[in-house]
Design an enzyme around this catalytic site. Sequence first.
Site, PDB file in Angstrom:
ATOM      1  N   GLU A 152       0.806  -1.227   0.000  1.00 21.87           N
ATOM      2  CA  GLU A 152       0.000   0.000   0.000  1.00 21.87           C
ATOM      3  C   GLU A 152       0.836   1.274   0.000  1.00 21.87           C
ATOM      4  OE1 GLU A 152      -2.451  -3.368   1.245  1.00 21.87           O
ATOM      5  OE2 GLU A 152      -0.487  -2.643   1.902  1.00 21.87           O
ATOM      6  N   ASP A 160      -3.996  -2.673   5.393  1.00 27.20           N
ATOM      7  CA  ASP A 160      -5.268  -2.829   6.090  1.00 27.20           C
ATOM      8  C   ASP A 160      -5.661  -4.295   6.171  1.00 27.20           C
ATOM      9  OD1 ASP A 160      -5.723  -2.942   3.314  1.00 27.20           O
ATOM     10  OD2 ASP A 160      -7.749  -2.118   3.485  1.00 27.20           O
TER      11      ASP A 160
END
Length: 381
Positions: A152, A160
């Site tokens: 990410e 996440d």
Amino acid sequence: MADDNADTLLLEEIPLGDGKRLGRATLNAPKALNSLSLDMIRRLTPQLRDWDADPDVVCILLEGAGEKAFCAGGDIVRIYHGMRAMAGEGDGDADYPDAFFTDEYRLDYTIHCLATPTIAWGDGIVMGGGMGILQGASYRVVTENTRMAMPEIGIGLFPDVGATWFLNRMPGRTGLFLGLTGAQINAGDALFCNLADRFLPAESGDDLIERLAAAADWTEPHRVVDGVLRRLAHESGAQPPHSTVRQHLDTINEATDAATLSEIVAAIRALESRDDKWLTRAAKTLDGGCPTTAALVHEQIRRGAHLSLKQCFMRELKMAAQCIRHPDFAEGIRALLIDKDGKPAWRYQSVAEIPEDYIEAHFEAPWDGEHPLADLPAEQP
């Protein structure tokens, strides 16, 4: 990937001994590396709950179609168009981004809480949303083809799908390092980092199902599944690849041992001068990655060390909802997958420039009223 295409998720039940059944769910979007769409998520979650509630379903198998990936993440292109619609641009679905993350986290949490033995066949690419599915399973299987990452940092999001939980449970400060660098790891690394439970050759997938089908007594399902996996691993004689993370553990711990994030970032960037391709690639990825993501990773791991699993997902939903409403996430997707220029214009150029209140805002709920995941059941003791 078309959201309304039911064929992107294949569901079947396989007869086992003793009149029992195996529930098999296959992510079936190989051209998209089995990336998750909201439709896939919304079909899979209730099916897993139904299987878990059925006493005759004694094992669940999660896998990806094709030879390249288990699951490479989420449908971030559609999320991008949804974010643009939220900003009053384009013709995407403005409700899609919030709905996607809410339902994705609900799916991941559901997998973590399944009482039925659940095998995740992590062959090939396992990244982002794929990690969320794999890490919830009771038996996380990796192969010689496995390539894991939480990448990410390159798109302005944050690790996440429960990464607050699993990154905090890795050796030393490897979780922080992998979150900051998006470094890819292999099956040997996954086993060392507590991200996998069993290594099997990729070719043994069919054999696994045959052995489960041949088991006659399912009085103790976990004992049966564990025994089948152990015997397959022993009989294959296959050994996982060398763990680069284990090799560099001292270096990783040293580089991430600093009082401030700026010092940690500088120490990791300095690894680019080492004569080691893996460390060099990790340092370069951080160097070109989103500074806001780096700050979020640092705070996410620090603040999440003692949270329950439910609390981790609830906090991550706040963070994801804020990333939807801040510029870097959309900019990262644009640069990587929309315009493909590879030149994201991040809001801040270094972690030192980011105001504390800007990061703090990412930990606050953007909605009024009850948290969308407040109804998640408590974890089983």
